[in-house]
Design an enzyme around this catalytic site. Structure first.
Site, PDB file in Angstrom:
ATOM      1  N   GLY A  43      34.922  -2.708  -8.334  1.00  0.00           N
ATOM      2  CA  GLY A  43      35.168  -3.019  -6.926  1.00  0.00           C
ATOM      3  C   GLY A  43      36.460  -3.799  -6.732  1.00  0.00           C
ATOM      4  O   GLY A  43      37.178  -3.592  -5.750  1.00  0.00           O
ATOM      5  N   ARG A  44      36.782  -4.662  -7.675  1.00  0.00           N
ATOM      6  CA  ARG A  44      38.019  -5.449  -7.573  1.00  0.00           C
ATOM      7  C   ARG A  44      39.266  -4.599  -7.783  1.00  0.00           C
ATOM      8  O   ARG A  44      40.377  -5.033  -7.484  1.00  0.00           O
ATOM      9  CB  ARG A  44      37.980  -6.606  -8.567  1.00  0.00           C
ATOM     10  CG  ARG A  44      36.963  -7.662  -8.181  1.00  0.00           C
ATOM     11  CD  ARG A  44      36.973  -8.840  -9.153  1.00  0.00           C
ATOM     12  NE  ARG A  44      35.873  -9.722  -8.836  1.00  0.00           N
ATOM     13  CZ  ARG A  44      34.822  -9.930  -9.613  1.00  0.00           C
ATOM     14  NH1 ARG A  44      34.748  -9.335 -10.789  1.00  0.00           N
ATOM     15  NH2 ARG A  44      33.858 -10.731  -9.240  1.00  0.00           N
ATOM     16  N   THR A  87      24.321  11.501 -10.221  1.00  0.00           N
ATOM     17  CA  THR A  87      25.570  11.755  -9.509  1.00  0.00           C
ATOM     18  C   THR A  87      26.045  10.454  -8.890  1.00  0.00           C
ATOM     19  O   THR A  87      25.267   9.713  -8.286  1.00  0.00           O
ATOM     20  CB  THR A  87      25.371  12.836  -8.427  1.00  0.00           C
ATOM     21  OG1 THR A  87      25.061  14.074  -9.071  1.00  0.00           O
ATOM     22  CG2 THR A  87      26.613  13.009  -7.570  1.00  0.00           C
ATOM     23  N   ARG A 112      30.033  -1.792 -10.669  1.00  0.00           N
ATOM     24  CA  ARG A 112      30.322  -3.097 -11.267  1.00  0.00           C
ATOM     25  C   ARG A 112      31.336  -3.819 -10.381  1.00  0.00           C
ATOM     26  O   ARG A 112      32.230  -3.201  -9.809  1.00  0.00           O
ATOM     27  CB  ARG A 112      30.907  -2.924 -12.673  1.00  0.00           C
ATOM     28  CG  ARG A 112      29.901  -2.344 -13.644  1.00  0.00           C
ATOM     29  CD  ARG A 112      30.450  -2.220 -15.039  1.00  0.00           C
ATOM     30  NE  ARG A 112      30.623  -3.545 -15.610  1.00  0.00           N
ATOM     31  CZ  ARG A 112      31.590  -3.879 -16.439  1.00  0.00           C
ATOM     32  NH1 ARG A 112      32.492  -2.990 -16.800  1.00  0.00           N
ATOM     33  NH2 ARG A 112      31.668  -5.092 -16.914  1.00  0.00           N
ATOM     34  N   SER A 113      31.238  -5.121 -10.311  1.00  0.00           N
ATOM     35  CA  SER A 113      32.170  -5.887  -9.480  1.00  0.00           C
ATOM     36  C   SER A 113      33.606  -5.727  -9.968  1.00  0.00           C
ATOM     37  O   SER A 113      34.540  -5.724  -9.167  1.00  0.00           O
ATOM     38  CB  SER A 113      31.771  -7.361  -9.436  1.00  0.00           C
ATOM     39  OG  SER A 113      31.796  -7.930 -10.730  1.00  0.00           O
ATOM     40  N   GLU A 165      28.901   8.558  -6.354  1.00  0.00           N
ATOM     41  CA  GLU A 165      29.848   8.714  -5.250  1.00  0.00           C
ATOM     42  C   GLU A 165      30.979   7.720  -5.465  1.00  0.00           C
ATOM     43  O   GLU A 165      30.729   6.520  -5.543  1.00  0.00           O
ATOM     44  CB  GLU A 165      29.165   8.421  -3.921  1.00  0.00           C
ATOM     45  CG  GLU A 165      27.896   9.209  -3.689  1.00  0.00           C
ATOM     46  CD  GLU A 165      26.916   8.479  -2.787  1.00  0.00           C
ATOM     47  OE1 GLU A 165      27.200   7.347  -2.334  1.00  0.00           O
ATOM     48  OE2 GLU A 165      25.843   9.039  -2.549  1.00  0.00           O
ATOM     49  N   GLN A 205      26.180  -0.424 -12.872  1.00  0.00           N
ATOM     50  CA  GLN A 205      25.012  -1.068 -13.464  1.00  0.00           C
ATOM     51  C   GLN A 205      23.751  -0.436 -12.894  1.00  0.00           C
ATOM     52  O   GLN A 205      23.709  -0.083 -11.726  1.00  0.00           O
ATOM     53  CB  GLN A 205      24.967  -2.550 -13.105  1.00  0.00           C
ATOM     54  CG  GLN A 205      26.194  -3.335 -13.435  1.00  0.00           C
ATOM     55  CD  GLN A 205      26.067  -4.738 -12.878  1.00  0.00           C
ATOM     56  OE1 GLN A 205      25.276  -5.520 -13.374  1.00  0.00           O
ATOM     57  NE2 GLN A 205      26.831  -5.044 -11.852  1.00  0.00           N
ATOM     58  N   TYR A 228       9.238  11.493  -8.239  1.00  0.00           N
ATOM     59  CA  TYR A 228      10.254  12.229  -7.493  1.00  0.00           C
ATOM     60  C   TYR A 228      10.131  13.729  -7.752  1.00  0.00           C
ATOM     61  O   TYR A 228      10.041  14.165  -8.892  1.00  0.00           O
ATOM     62  CB  TYR A 228      11.634  11.728  -7.910  1.00  0.00           C
ATOM     63  CG  TYR A 228      12.777  12.422  -7.220  1.00  0.00           C
ATOM     64  CD1 TYR A 228      13.005  12.237  -5.865  1.00  0.00           C
ATOM     65  CD2 TYR A 228      13.633  13.249  -7.923  1.00  0.00           C
ATOM     66  CE1 TYR A 228      14.069  12.852  -5.231  1.00  0.00           C
ATOM     67  CE2 TYR A 228      14.704  13.876  -7.293  1.00  0.00           C
ATOM     68  CZ  TYR A 228      14.914  13.673  -5.948  1.00  0.00           C
ATOM     69  OH  TYR A 228      15.959  14.286  -5.319  1.00  0.00           O
TER      70      TYR A 228
END
Length: 180
Positions: free
Chosen positions: A98-99, A120, A94-95, A122, A139, A152
């Site tokens: 990140g902020r 999983t 989510r931004s 990271e 998200q 898969y």
């Protein structure tokens, strides 16, 4: 083509998308907010070498959270089981996270059609940042594939907790020899 909020909601209702547990409050216009699960694996302070066995510490995130340290890699997991046999998933941070200086899904944002599990995650931080189990951290969006679907069958498709690197030594060496 990306699915909209209503298409995601309808697909969860019909079972063509799995999000467990599902909370309609977490729907966005073109995605669903997933939450951080209860466990973290913490990278060792030694060199990470894909040809060497490495022990990762695993912790359960306490109620007061975990402080992510810069320069460390953390593997978390989605609280939700997420996936679809009909659509392709894409997981991003989510931004708002990140902020805070936390980078999520740095290299592996594309999920495979047919994989339905706890993913999983990271995580790495550029400054000390506290994270909590159950917090909205990323998200997931769902995409319509084109062409013949192929589910898969890889190594990471049935996880319930964070999973570290599991590519085998023989596979790495075979790949390296093939390009020489």
């Amino acid at each position: 083509m990306i699915l909209t909020r209503e298409a995601i909601r309808q697909s969860v209702a019909t079972g063509s998308i799995v999000i467990q547990p599902f909370d309609e409050e977490l729907l966005n216009p073109n995605s669903y907010n997933y939450r951080l699960g209860r466990f973290l694996k913490i990278s060792p302070r030694s060199v990470l070498d894909p040809l060497a066995a490495v022990e990762w510490d695993e912790i359960e995130i306490p109620e007061d959270g975990v402080l992510l340290e810069p320069g460390r890699l953390y593997l978390g997991h989605t609280m939700e089981r997420i996936g679809s046999k009909s659509f392709v998933t894409s997981l991003i941070g989510r931004s708002s996270i990140g902020r805070l200086g936390v980078f999520l899904q740095i290299s592996a944002d594309l999920g495979h059609q047919g994989a339905i599990h706890s993913w999983t995650l990271e995580l790495t931080a550029v400054q000390p940042t506290r994270v909590y189990a159950g917090m909205r951290i990323g998200q997931v969006s769902f995409w319509v594939p084109t062409g013949e679907p192929r589910e898969y069958q890889g190594r990471y498709g049935s996880e319930a907790k964070p999973r570290e690197y599991i590519l085998g030594r023989d596979e790495i060496l075979r790949t390296a020899r093939a390009i020489r």
